[in-house]
Motif scaffolding. Structure first.
Motif, PDB file in Angstrom:
ATOM      1  N   GLY A 143       0.820  -1.178  -0.082  1.00 16.28           N
ATOM      2  CA  GLY A 143       0.151  -0.033  -0.033  1.00 16.28           C
ATOM      3  C   GLY A 143       0.741   1.128   0.011  1.00 16.28           C
ATOM      4  N   GLN A 144       1.884   1.277   0.795  1.00 18.74           N
ATOM      5  CA  GLN A 144       2.899   2.277   0.819  1.00 18.74           C
ATOM      6  C   GLN A 144       3.644   2.517  -0.724  1.00 18.74           C
ATOM      7  N   VAL A 145       3.600   1.511  -1.292  1.00 17.62           N
ATOM      8  CA  VAL A 145       4.229   1.493  -2.596  1.00 17.62           C
ATOM      9  C   VAL A 145       3.252   2.523  -3.649  1.00 17.62           C
ATOM     10  N   PHE A 146       1.933   2.164  -3.359  1.00 15.10           N
ATOM     11  CA  PHE A 146       0.683   2.565  -4.246  1.00 15.10           C
ATOM     12  C   PHE A 146       0.752   4.025  -4.072  1.00 15.10           C
ATOM     13  N   VAL A 147       0.831   4.619  -2.817  1.00 11.91           N
ATOM     14  CA  VAL A 147       0.627   6.010  -2.380  1.00 11.91           C
ATOM     15  C   VAL A 147       2.022   6.729  -2.882  1.00 11.91           C
ATOM     16  N   GLY A 148       3.128   6.160  -2.677  1.00 14.11           N
ATOM     17  CA  GLY A 148       4.411   6.810  -3.197  1.00 14.11           C
ATOM     18  C   GLY A 148       4.193   6.964  -4.828  1.00 14.11           C
ATOM     19  N   TRP A 149       3.728   5.883  -5.409  1.00 15.25           N
ATOM     20  CA  TRP A 149       3.702   6.074  -6.962  1.00 15.25           C
ATOM     21  C   TRP A 149       2.741   7.347  -7.067  1.00 15.25           C
TER      22      TRP A 149
ATOM     23  N   ALA B  77     -10.550   9.007 -16.895  1.00 16.41           N
ATOM     24  CA  ALA B  77      -9.716   8.014 -17.475  1.00 16.41           C
ATOM     25  C   ALA B  77      -8.887   7.157 -16.749  1.00 16.41           C
ATOM     26  N   ASP B  78      -8.698   5.855 -17.025  1.00 11.66           N
ATOM     27  CA  ASP B  78      -7.828   4.928 -16.445  1.00 11.66           C
ATOM     28  C   ASP B  78      -6.351   5.163 -16.329  1.00 11.66           C
ATOM     29  N   ARG B  79      -6.023   6.124 -16.876  1.00 11.88           N
ATOM     30  CA  ARG B  79      -4.595   6.614 -16.882  1.00 11.88           C
ATOM     31  C   ARG B  79      -4.268   7.880 -16.858  1.00 11.88           C
TER      32      ARG B  79
ATOM     33  N   GLY C  89       7.694   3.004  -4.868  1.00 18.43           N
ATOM     34  CA  GLY C  89       6.545   3.472  -5.721  1.00 18.43           C
ATOM     35  C   GLY C  89       7.232   4.570  -6.685  1.00 18.43           C
ATOM     36  N   ALA C  90       7.874   5.355  -6.364  1.00 23.52           N
ATOM     37  CA  ALA C  90       8.507   6.299  -7.349  1.00 23.52           C
ATOM     38  C   ALA C  90       9.289   6.020  -8.349  1.00 23.52           C
ATOM     39  N   MET C  91       9.887   4.773  -7.923  1.00 26.20           N
ATOM     40  CA  MET C  91      10.744   4.170  -9.097  1.00 26.20           C
ATOM     41  C   MET C  91       9.839   3.881 -10.059  1.00 26.20           C
ATOM     42  N   GLU C  92       8.608   3.246 -10.115  1.00 26.86           N
ATOM     43  CA  GLU C  92       7.819   2.791 -11.090  1.00 26.86           C
ATOM     44  C   GLU C  92       6.860   4.176 -11.739  1.00 26.86           C
ATOM     45  N   GLY C  93       6.621   5.136 -10.683  1.00 26.98           N
ATOM     46  CA  GLY C  93       6.056   6.387 -11.398  1.00 26.98           C
ATOM     47  C   GLY C  93       6.903   7.356 -12.148  1.00 26.98           C
ATOM     48  N   LEU C  94       8.000   7.354 -11.696  1.00 29.60           N
ATOM     49  CA  LEU C  94       9.010   8.394 -12.359  1.00 29.60           C
ATOM     50  C   LEU C  94      10.017   7.589 -13.287  1.00 29.60           C
ATOM     51  N   GLY C  95       9.950   6.355 -13.167  1.00 32.83           N
ATOM     52  CA  GLY C  95      11.110   5.551 -13.848  1.00 32.83           C
ATOM     53  C   GLY C  95      10.805   4.466 -15.023  1.00 32.83           C
ATOM     54  N   THR C  96      10.011   3.470 -14.475  1.00 32.50           N
ATOM     55  CA  THR C  96       9.871   2.463 -15.319  1.00 32.50           C
ATOM     56  C   THR C  96       8.661   2.804 -16.368  1.00 32.50           C
TER      57      THR C  96
ATOM     58  N   MET D 216       0.552   6.696 -14.059  1.00 30.72           N
ATOM     59  CA  MET D 216       0.250   5.675 -13.013  1.00 30.72           C
ATOM     60  C   MET D 216      -1.199   5.457 -13.794  1.00 30.72           C
ATOM     61  N   ASN D 217      -1.675   4.049 -13.587  1.00 30.65           N
ATOM     62  CA  ASN D 217      -2.850   3.558 -14.226  1.00 30.65           C
ATOM     63  C   ASN D 217      -3.833   3.008 -13.278  1.00 30.65           C
TER      64      ASN D 217
END
Length: 349
Positions: free
Chosen positions: A85-91, A165-167, A254-261, A265-266
């Motif tokens: 959950g913390q990954v989600f809110v960070g993302w 939207a979903d993304r 989460g930031a690694m996914e949102g800002l990097g990969t 966010m969808n």
């Protein structure tokens, strides 16, 4: 002395991994697959060329941070099951900042990363304060907050960050961890600079826990709350602080996914499993910073390499999940391995 305690602590996770891989090989053979070809395909899928290598390191990055989140909590006597959950809110927080402002990169990128850490820290603060003040067990609260984070994030994407939207839109380039240079070096994999943040945070965890007074207090409270209170330490404050720091590590994952990969966010239909895999990473890494980095590297290798097994060796990816589960099983049963070592140790005196 045949085995020192330090050597035993090092050998146990290594033996757990080897036993897991051996058991996986036996299962592959039992179901009619060639274990040598299967593991060769896994290796090629993780390191066969620069693209696969880049993708492996990209996968390792959030695993390091989620593993640090779980390990930090465990080192302080807490079990943070809410890393997912913390990954989600960070993302969510990192992408929100990434799409909401147009700033110079030197300001925008650190601000987006900081937002993710603060969001994760806040999500860790809630079970921390409930544990410290009301005695509510952190496992129950953090599990429930995973679902709260999932559905709140989905609603925020649909209703706040977009018009149904979903993304979300792509983040501005000034908030991105992606690198054209790294991409070109790895045949345009999704490798990004987040790996440097992850390694730096591993060093931060080691320094805080082992070289600071705060880290000593956190570990002391984790070992024995009553003795720590008798020694004059603020037990409640340290419980909350431990969960806040743990949540900050998870928010950065989460930031690694949102800002990097991904760069956006969808809406999610389920969990990413980054946080849940972090539990296994922490256990395999013996809750140490270096151990977490090495365990994350192993899990990243297995996850990315598994994608090549069906095409190159005909082995279904589910078998890789079985190998991972077996490794976790042997790590969880490490007391048996430790007992064997201690028996040899006594006989060697």
């Amino acid at each position: 002395m045949l085995f020192s305690n330090r050597m035993i602590n090092i050998l146990i996770p290594i033996i757990s991994v080897l036993l897991g891989l051996l058991s996986g090989a036996i299962i592959m053979f039992f179901f009619g697959y060639n274990p040598v070809e299967g593991y060769a395909a896994l290796w090629n899928g993780a390191f066969g060329d620069s693209y696969f290598f880049g993708e492996t390191i990209r996968q390792v990055t959030p695993y390091i941070l989620s593993g640090l989140a779980v390990a930090f909590a465990l080192r302080t006597g807490l079990l943070n099951i809410g890393v997912e959950g913390q990954v989600f809110v960070g993302w969510l927080a990192s992408v929100w900042v990434g799409i909401s402002f147009e700033l110079p990169m030197v300001i925008h990128l650190p601000l987006a990363v900081l937002a993710a850490a603060l969001a994760g820290a806040f999500w860790g603060f809630i079970p921390g304060i409930l544990k410290a003040k009301l005695g509510v067990h952190e496992v129950i609260v953090t599990i429930m907050m995973n679902y709260i984070a999932l559905y709140i994030s989905n609603e925020m994407v649909r209703s706040v960050l977009t018009d149904g939207a979903d993304r979300t839109p792509e983040i501005f380039p000034t908030a991105s961890l992606a690198s054209e240079w790294l991409a070109s070096m790895t045949f345009y994999s999704r490798l990004h600079y987040g790996i440097l943040i992850a390694l730096f945070m591993a060093a931060v965890m080691w320094f805080v826990l082992n070289k600071t007074t705060t880290g000593f207090e956190l570990r002391s409270v984790g070992f024995n709350q009553n003795a720590s209170k008798y020694a004059g330490m603020n037990v409640s404050k340290n419980i909350v602080l431990a969960m806040v720091i743990s949540g900050a590590f998870a928010g950065l994952a989460g930031a690694m996914e949102g800002l990097g990969t991904f760069g956006y966010m969808n809406v999610k239909s389920g969990f990413t499993n980054i946080g849940f895999d972090g539990i296994a990473v922490a256990l395999l890494g013996a809750n140490t910073a270096l151990g977490v980095v090495l365990a994350a590297f192993l899990f990243g290798t297995l996850k990315i390499g598994a994608l090549n097994m069906p095409t190159e060796a005909g082995v279904p990816t589910e078998l890789v999940e079985i190998v991972i589960a077996l490794i976790i099983f042997f790590v969880a049963s490490s007391y048996i391995i430790r007992w064997v070592f201690l028996r040899f140790k006594k006989e060697g005196k």
